[in-house]
Write a protein that holds these residues in place. Structure first.
Motif, short mmCIF file in Angstrom:
data_model
loop_
_atom_site.label_atom_id
_atom_site.label_comp_id
_atom_site.label_asym_id
_atom_site.label_seq_id
_atom_site.Cartn_x
_atom_site.Cartn_y
_atom_site.Cartn_z
N ALA A 191 -30.53 -12.10 2.53
CA ALA A 191 -30.79 -12.38 3.93
C ALA A 191 -31.40 -11.18 4.64
O ALA A 191 -31.83 -11.29 5.77
CB ALA A 191 -29.50 -12.80 4.63
N GLY A 192 -31.39 -10.04 3.98
CA GLY A 192 -32.15 -8.92 4.52
C GLY A 192 -31.39 -7.93 5.38
O GLY A 192 -32.00 -7.22 6.16
N ASN A 193 -30.09 -7.86 5.25
CA ASN A 193 -29.33 -6.89 6.03
C ASN A 193 -29.13 -5.61 5.23
O ASN A 193 -28.08 -5.36 4.70
CB ASN A 193 -27.98 -7.47 6.43
CG ASN A 193 -28.17 -8.69 7.29
OD1 ASN A 193 -27.64 -9.73 6.98
ND2 ASN A 193 -28.96 -8.54 8.34
N LEU A 194 -30.17 -4.83 5.22
CA LEU A 194 -30.18 -3.74 4.25
C LEU A 194 -29.12 -2.67 4.42
O LEU A 194 -28.51 -2.29 3.44
CB LEU A 194 -31.58 -3.13 4.23
CG LEU A 194 -32.52 -4.13 3.59
CD1 LEU A 194 -33.95 -3.88 4.01
CD2 LEU A 194 -32.39 -4.07 2.09
N PRO A 195 -28.90 -2.15 5.62
CA PRO A 195 -27.96 -1.03 5.67
C PRO A 195 -26.58 -1.40 5.17
O PRO A 195 -25.95 -0.64 4.49
CB PRO A 195 -27.92 -0.65 7.15
CG PRO A 195 -28.56 -1.75 7.87
CD PRO A 195 -29.40 -2.51 6.93
N PHE A 196 -26.15 -2.60 5.51
CA PHE A 196 -24.83 -2.98 5.07
C PHE A 196 -24.81 -3.30 3.59
O PHE A 196 -23.84 -3.03 2.91
CB PHE A 196 -24.33 -4.18 5.86
CG PHE A 196 -24.18 -3.88 7.32
CD1 PHE A 196 -23.29 -2.93 7.75
CD2 PHE A 196 -24.96 -4.54 8.25
CE1 PHE A 196 -23.15 -2.64 9.09
CE2 PHE A 196 -24.83 -4.26 9.60
CZ PHE A 196 -23.92 -3.30 10.02
N SER A 242 -26.08 -12.56 -1.58
CA SER A 242 -26.77 -13.44 -0.64
C SER A 242 -27.01 -12.73 0.68
O SER A 242 -27.98 -13.00 1.37
CB SER A 242 -26.00 -14.73 -0.43
OG SER A 242 -24.75 -14.47 0.10
N MET A 243 -26.12 -11.79 1.02
CA MET A 243 -26.40 -11.04 2.23
C MET A 243 -27.63 -10.16 2.03
O MET A 243 -28.46 -10.01 2.93
CB MET A 243 -25.23 -10.16 2.62
CG MET A 243 -25.57 -9.37 3.85
SD MET A 243 -24.18 -8.73 4.72
CE MET A 243 -24.17 -7.10 4.12
N ALA A 258 -22.23 -2.18 0.69
CA ALA A 258 -21.46 -3.21 0.00
C ALA A 258 -21.68 -3.12 -1.50
O ALA A 258 -20.74 -3.25 -2.29
CB ALA A 258 -21.85 -4.59 0.51
N LEU A 302 -17.15 -12.03 -4.52
CA LEU A 302 -17.68 -10.89 -3.76
C LEU A 302 -19.12 -10.61 -4.14
O LEU A 302 -19.98 -10.37 -3.28
CB LEU A 302 -16.82 -9.65 -4.01
CG LEU A 302 -15.47 -9.62 -3.28
CD1 LEU A 302 -14.60 -8.48 -3.77
CD2 LEU A 302 -15.69 -9.49 -1.78
N LEU A 303 -19.40 -10.63 -5.43
CA LEU A 303 -20.77 -10.39 -5.90
C LEU A 303 -21.73 -11.37 -5.24
O LEU A 303 -22.80 -11.00 -4.76
CB LEU A 303 -20.84 -10.56 -7.42
CG LEU A 303 -20.52 -9.34 -8.27
CD1 LEU A 303 -20.37 -9.75 -9.73
CD2 LEU A 303 -21.63 -8.32 -8.14
N ILE A 304 -21.33 -12.64 -5.24
CA ILE A 304 -22.19 -13.66 -4.66
C ILE A 304 -22.43 -13.42 -3.18
O ILE A 304 -23.54 -13.50 -2.69
CB ILE A 304 -21.55 -15.04 -4.85
CG1 ILE A 304 -21.43 -15.38 -6.31
CG2 ILE A 304 -22.33 -16.11 -4.13
CD1 ILE A 304 -22.73 -15.53 -6.99
N SER A 305 -21.34 -13.09 -2.47
CA SER A 305 -21.48 -12.86 -1.03
C SER A 305 -22.46 -11.74 -0.75
O SER A 305 -23.35 -11.85 0.09
CB SER A 305 -20.13 -12.49 -0.42
OG SER A 305 -19.24 -13.55 -0.53
N VAL A 306 -22.27 -10.64 -1.47
CA VAL A 306 -23.11 -9.49 -1.20
C VAL A 306 -24.56 -9.77 -1.60
O VAL A 306 -25.49 -9.41 -0.88
CB VAL A 306 -22.57 -8.25 -1.94
CG1 VAL A 306 -23.55 -7.11 -1.81
CG2 VAL A 306 -21.23 -7.87 -1.37
#
Lengths: 239, 239
Positions: free
Chosen positions: A91-96, A87-88, A100, A81-85
DNA sequence: TTCTATGGTGACAGAATTTGGCACCATTGC
DNA sequence: GCAATGGTGCCAAATTCTGTCACCATAGAA
């Protein structure tokens, strides 16, 4: 009365009585109706599921389901989970990613301390760098789902790891190595390991590893891994 | 940064690293030394056993046995985690998404079932594909945090959505549309909507949407959205 | 010894947050 | 229609929090 304490009292009350009204709670904690409504709103943000019914005979109710907590996650699951978040976020998807991260923080908070220690030791083995543009990534495959569980044991117990490796030319060999680090050169992931036969470090692309298994009753020491200049230990956001 | 959050960060840091110093923590949470010392004092009052050593080489240490807390994730946090894992899995360049899914499935069980239903309906509107390399992403902005709550209502209640849209040339218009799907073409996110005036589907880059609001007392039906070949619904874990 | 890095406390002004009060809205049952 | 209930926006006042500064104590290094 401080907000924190008030929240505790409100939750306790709703837990015990099952149901209550804003006015009753306000009386009980010695605050105004408005303040209690604000408290309820905060508690909801924190994850308490509080149902409400307007109208005569209505009131507040704490969802009994939201009481059962203590979900037992494994270190590998939290790591994934840490890795997924992370890397997201990259990728620059700040609000989410803020949300997360907040969720991850709670997960980690509820993790028993021995697992937190393991998690940290595992993360300490993770390095990030930049992939040289010459590397061919057209043949990038998918990673074996068995990789992470095997890695977890191998890294944390410091046991040798055996796997099938398919090199760039396609020939397959069986390797038995000391796993020393994981290296991310986006989008590729490498296992950095000491090969005791060749007496040297080797990088193995994770998407070329199959049938990983740790070797019981073997152990090794951590070695200092020589990295290129642009490779750094991973930095996770502090939140 | 609010005190509560700061306390969480400090505890997490001490749990992960085992040890730290006041100065380091202050740097990390962006507060003054004095404030961190006050925080430590509060945490001690709350029951955390924090040992401290003055003098060179000293520092703070959290007794690992102290205070096991339970927390609960909010629906929004679970949602954000699901999104990160799902979109990373779809992007394909990440290992370990199976494990992340497994972890999330455990967490999801602790949520009330009506929330889970909403969550899944929302996620059903999410699609993932690959961005064409010609698209210019140099001007990628950040998404408005108000997007998520507005989308949630608009998608779940099937209400029209109104927002300001700044197109590639920079001109700003007000749009009122039927939100039909969300499309992730990493690293960009799109709202796919039916424009009832133009009678056609339009893609709106989420980082160019501002001031989103759902329009009360409007409703619409779900339409079949035509996607390119490489676009797929996100694959959810088997729950 | 002296210096430096560390934890710890008190006081106080200014910044930030919280609170209560009020008006008002929506829903429900009587 | 009325009363009881949850919920929101606004604003001034109350309260709390924060940073700064001065200072103390301790332990190791130079």
């Amino acid at each position: 009365m401080k907000p924190r304490l008030r929240h505790d009292v409100i939750v306790r009350r709703l837990r015990r009585n099952g149901t209550s009204t804003v006015a009753a709670l306000a009386e009980e904690v010695g605050a105004s109706r408005r303040t209690v409504l604000r408290d309820i709103s905060v508690l909801r943000d924190e994850g308490f599921v509080i149902h409400s019914e307007p109208g005569r005979g209505g009131g507040l109710q704490l969802d009994p389901q939201s009481l059962q907590t203590t979900t037992r996650l494994s270190v590998a699951e939290v790591f994934a989970l840490l890795i997924s978040v992370a890397s997201m976020r990259a990728a620059g998807n700040l609000p989410f990613s803020d949300l997360a991260d907040a969720g991850l923080a709670k997960i980690e908070k509820a993790l028993p301390s021995d697992k937190v220690r393991d998690l940290r030791r595992f993360l300490d083995c993770l390095y990030v760098g930049q992939l040289s543009p010459q590397v061919d990534i057209s043949d990038m495959g998918t990673m074996d789902p068995a990789l992470l569980p095997a890695f977890e044991t191998a890294f944390l117990q410091r046991q040798h790891l055996r796997f099938q490796y398919r090199d760039a030319k396609g020939s397959v060999t069986i390797r038995t190595v000391e796993p020393q680090a994981m290296l991310i050169l986006p989008p590729l992931w490498y296992l950095v390991a000491w090969d005791p036969i060749r007496k040297d470090f080797r990088h193995f692309r994770m998407d070329r590893i199959s049938r990983p298994e740790y070797v019981q009753d073997t152990t090794f020491r951590r070695r200092h891994v020589p990295f290129e200049d642009n490779v750094r230990p991973i930095q996770l956001s502090p939140f």
